[in-house]
Scaffold this motif. Structure first.
Motif, PDB file in Angstrom:
ATOM      1  N   VAL A   1      19.343 -32.237  -9.666  1.00 31.65           N
ATOM      2  CA  VAL A   1      19.190 -30.791  -9.513  1.00 31.65           C
ATOM      3  C   VAL A   1      19.988 -30.061 -10.584  1.00 31.65           C
ATOM      4  N   PHE A   2      19.534 -28.853 -10.856  1.00 32.27           N
ATOM      5  CA  PHE A   2      20.193 -27.977 -11.826  1.00 32.27           C
ATOM      6  C   PHE A   2      20.530 -26.675 -11.133  1.00 32.27           C
ATOM      7  N   LEU A   3      21.765 -26.188 -11.371  1.00 29.16           N
ATOM      8  CA  LEU A   3      22.224 -24.947 -10.744  1.00 29.16           C
ATOM      9  C   LEU A   3      23.029 -24.129 -11.749  1.00 29.16           C
TER      10      LEU A   3
ATOM     11  N   GLY B   1       9.740 -34.939  -9.951  1.00 25.66           N
ATOM     12  CA  GLY B   1       8.998 -33.692 -10.035  1.00 25.66           C
ATOM     13  C   GLY B   1       7.970 -33.556  -8.947  1.00 25.66           C
ATOM     14  N   PRO B   2       7.273 -32.407  -8.974  1.00 26.60           N
ATOM     15  CA  PRO B   2       7.415 -31.298  -9.914  1.00 26.60           C
ATOM     16  C   PRO B   2       8.683 -30.491  -9.668  1.00 26.60           C
ATOM     17  N   ALA B   3       9.120 -29.752 -10.700  1.00 28.47           N
ATOM     18  CA  ALA B   3      10.325 -28.941 -10.557  1.00 28.47           C
ATOM     19  C   ALA B   3      10.088 -27.832  -9.546  1.00 28.47           C
ATOM     20  N   LYS B   4      11.134 -27.530  -8.773  1.00 26.22           N
ATOM     21  CA  LYS B   4      10.977 -26.553  -7.698  1.00 26.22           C
ATOM     22  C   LYS B   4      12.331 -25.973  -7.331  1.00 26.22           C
ATOM     23  N   VAL B   5      12.372 -24.670  -7.061  1.00 28.28           N
ATOM     24  CA  VAL B   5      13.574 -24.045  -6.521  1.00 28.28           C
ATOM     25  C   VAL B   5      13.701 -24.483  -5.065  1.00 28.28           C
TER      26      VAL B   5
ATOM     27  N   PRO C   1       3.648 -28.864 -19.339  1.00 30.49           N
ATOM     28  CA  PRO C   1       2.889 -28.728 -18.090  1.00 30.49           C
ATOM     29  C   PRO C   1       3.429 -27.692 -17.119  1.00 30.49           C
ATOM     30  N   GLN C   2       4.745 -27.479 -17.089  1.00 36.58           N
ATOM     31  CA  GLN C   2       5.317 -26.576 -16.103  1.00 36.58           C
ATOM     32  C   GLN C   2       6.511 -25.856 -16.695  1.00 36.58           C
ATOM     33  N   SER C   3       6.658 -24.583 -16.372  1.00 37.18           N
ATOM     34  CA  SER C   3       7.860 -23.824 -16.737  1.00 37.18           C
ATOM     35  C   SER C   3       8.364 -23.102 -15.498  1.00 37.18           C
ATOM     36  N   VAL C   4       9.686 -23.011 -15.388  1.00 36.77           N
ATOM     37  CA  VAL C   4      10.310 -22.399 -14.217  1.00 36.77           C
ATOM     38  C   VAL C   4      11.341 -21.380 -14.710  1.00 36.77           C
ATOM     39  N   VAL C   5      11.162 -20.126 -14.338  1.00 35.45           N
ATOM     40  CA  VAL C   5      12.108 -19.065 -14.694  1.00 35.45           C
ATOM     41  C   VAL C   5      12.984 -18.780 -13.481  1.00 35.45           C
ATOM     42  N   ILE C   6      14.296 -18.907 -13.653  1.00 35.54           N
ATOM     43  CA  ILE C   6      15.214 -18.731 -12.533  1.00 35.54           C
ATOM     44  C   ILE C   6      16.332 -17.772 -12.917  1.00 35.54           C
ATOM     45  N   GLU C   7      17.134 -17.407 -11.915  1.00 31.93           N
ATOM     46  CA  GLU C   7      18.343 -16.612 -12.114  1.00 31.93           C
ATOM     47  C   GLU C   7      19.538 -17.389 -11.591  1.00 31.93           C
ATOM     48  N   ASN C   8      20.717 -16.874 -11.906  1.00 33.95           N
ATOM     49  CA  ASN C   8      21.939 -17.508 -11.415  1.00 33.95           C
ATOM     50  C   ASN C   8      21.873 -17.712  -9.902  1.00 33.95           C
ATOM     51  N   GLY C   9      22.304 -18.885  -9.464  1.00 33.08           N
ATOM     52  CA  GLY C   9      22.350 -19.172  -8.044  1.00 33.08           C
ATOM     53  C   GLY C   9      21.131 -19.884  -7.503  1.00 33.08           C
ATOM     54  N   GLU C  10      20.054 -19.950  -8.279  1.00 33.67           N
ATOM     55  CA  GLU C  10      18.858 -20.651  -7.821  1.00 33.67           C
ATOM     56  C   GLU C  10      18.948 -22.122  -8.215  1.00 33.67           C
TER      57      GLU C  10
END
Length: 556
Positions: A16-18, A431-435, A415-424
């Motif tokens: 995971v990435f945070l 995969g697939p990547a998911k919040v 194939p996939q891009s995910v735009v997040i903010e701090n804390g997500e």
């Protein structure tokens, strides 16, 4: 929320990435990767306050999520030595107490900063060679050399049993960086062939077409530009841009000028650069004291303050408040830097201050004096062509930069891009990547010698005082609630403080207290609240302000 995050992160087969800082903003980077019950921190940086944060010197992401899991921290790795990636270490490391990994130049800068903070011998700094591969707990780390506006920028390959991530850090593809290695395309190509689950990458210039440009071109331009001007010349740039320091030195030497460093952070970077061989062949810089003794046409100054920082050398020079250096009508200041978003006002104030003194101000609007250290769209596209990740996760940018980066990645067939903010919190692999979760985030500010929560009550009270003023009143009563003297009141920042200005408030307090029921007059809290409301109502009616108000009740 914290309990849910812990349960999710204890899954040993997920990576995971945070981000706690640096996603949806530029600055104060603080990233975490979780795998196998352990955490890896990537970067620990600062940002600078604006006018809405009075009294704060620097700001940084709140590390509470990581600090609460101190026993699970495998380590902290620093991608490079810019302040927005390294500047919070001395402030936050005591909350984390984990080993720190860095390449030689970054380690040198870090040691100097820790020594100033009295932490040098407390922190375990593990120096790693460029291009090396080494374990940090369950994380298998490989460093890939890229180019940037500082020596030794490293992309991190983070391999785990669940998957592989490329964390780019700050970078660009400079064919001639002047200082340090060129980008390791062979390593990037091999990584792409091996397979990458996710690329977590720099988005700063995702809206800019073309390429960032080369430091070699800036050097040629500066040499030509310095030759145009007489009298004293100052160049202000990011202190960490060692190649730019070298270029400024070359420009000075080409026109018979001695070159001085003016600003503590410049001397710190110069020391770290010489320790690691990055200024070999560059003559020693002279001190501000020595520069002050030279004829004005025989010196070139390199100054801190390109972002308008209030305590920087150039700001003090512009205010005629520097102990050694002055600038006069006919002198020249070259801003060899970009404007970091949010710094437009302080930079504008500084440039206007210089202009009023008759100093010629040269920026990149008038001449080619700077190239960015971050990849423009063509470089981002090339990175995706080399690495071919399954997922793009933009960071290090404001919302519009992240969105533009994600759209570009999709155009590059990611194939996939995910735009997040701090804390997500994002599950990157499998995969697939998911919040999958959301954790609390916040900001800390350096307030004098203390770190304060910028969302906390004390700082919010300061802001209310800044915009609404303050009032303090003292009410003296006997035990039955009879006023023994006229209430005394002091108002700051709203009206005058003589008796005539405050008499209306005094009478309002007197009426409010006398109008209380007999039982309430013996209740200190009731008296205090009645007086407080009387002050705020009176000032709101007269001048439209509700100050921060405190009332002292004294019984005799």
């Amino acid at each position: 929320m914290a309990a849910a995050a812990r349960a999710t992160l204890n899954k040993p087969d997920e990576l995971v990435f945070l981000p706690l800082g640096g996603a949806g903003e530029i600055g104060m980077n603080l990233n975490l990767y979780g795998y196998g019950g352990k955490w890896l921190i990537v970067d620990l940086g600062i940002s600078f306050p604006d006018e809405t944060q009075p009294g704060i010197e620097v700001i940084m992401a709140d590390p509470s999520f990581a600090a609460e899991r101190k026993d699970e921290l495998a380590g902290l790795i620093i991608t490079h030595a810019h302040e927005d990636h390294i500047g919070a270490v001395a402030h936050l490391w005591p909350r984390l107490e984990c080993p720190i990994y860095a390449t030689p130049f970054t380690a040198s800068v870090l040691r100097l900063k820790l020594a100033e903070a009295g932490l040098l011998h407390a922190v375990d700094i593990i120096e790693q060679p460029l291009g090396s591969r080494f374990p940090i707990g369950p994380f298998d780390i490989e460093l890939i050399s890229l180019t940037h506006s500082i020596p030794e920028p490293n992309a991190l390959v983070i391999r785990t049993g669940a998957g592989t991530v490329l964390h780019t850090g700050d970078w660009k593809f400079d064919p001639n960086p002047l200082v340090g290695q060129t980008s390791d395309f062979a390593a990037l190509t091999r990584l792409g062939e091996e397979g990458v689950d996710a690329l977590v990458g720099d988005s700063t210039n995702a809206l800019r077409a073309g390429e960032a440009g080369s430091e070699a071109d800036v050097r040629e331009s500066l040499i030509e530009l310095v030759g145009r001007y007489d009298n004293r010349i100052a160049i202000t740039c990011f202190a960490s841009n060692v190649a730019r320091l070298q270029s400024a030195a070359a420009a000075g030497a080409a026109h018979g000028r001695q070159v001085a460093l003016v600003g503590r952070s410049l001397w710190r970077m110069e020391q770290a650069a010489r320790e690691n061989g990055y200024l070999d062949g560059t003559p020693p810089f002279i001190t501000p004291e020595a520069a002050a003794e030279l004829p004005r046409d025989e010196v070139l100054l390199i100054c801190t303050g390109s972002q308008g920082e209030a305590r920087s050398a150039l700001a003090r020079i512009a205010a005629n408040d520097h102990q050694n250096i002055t600038l006069e009508a006919g002198d020249t200041v070259i801003f060899s830097s970009r404007v970091i978003p949010g710094n437009e006002r302080p930079i504008g104030r500084l440039q206007n201050q210089l202009a009023k003194r008759g100093v010629t101000v040269v920026t990149d609007d008038e001449h080619f004096v700077h190239v960015s250290g971050h990849p423009a769209r063509d470089e981002l596209s090339r990175m995706y062509q080399l690495v071919r990740p399954k997922v793009a996760l933009p960071v290090h940018g404001e919302a519009r930069h992240l969105i533009a980066h994600a759209q570009l990645a999709e155009e590059c067939q990611v194939p996939q891009s995910v735009v997040i903010e701090n804390g997500e919190m994002v599950r990157l692999a499998p995969g697939p990547a998911k919040v999958i979760d959301q954790v609390d985030t916040g900001r800390l500010g350096l307030d004098g010698k203390s770190l304060v929560a910028l969302e906390g009550g004390a700082f919010k009270t300061r802001l209310r005082m800044t915009f609404n003023g303050s009032a303090v009143a003292t009410v003296v009563l006997d035990r039955r609630g009879k006023l023994l003297a006229l209430p005394q009141i002091t108002v700051h920042g709203l009206i005058g403080e003589d008796a005539e200005d405050t008499m209306g408030l005094t009478r309002a307090i007197e009426r409010a207290v006398n109008g209380l029921p007999a039982g309430s007059k013996t209740d200190d809290e009731a008296v205090r609240e009645a007086a407080r409301l009387a002050i705020r109502r009176s000032l709101n009616n007269s001048i439209g302000k509700k100050p921060v108000t405190e009332v002292h009740v004294v019984r005799v």
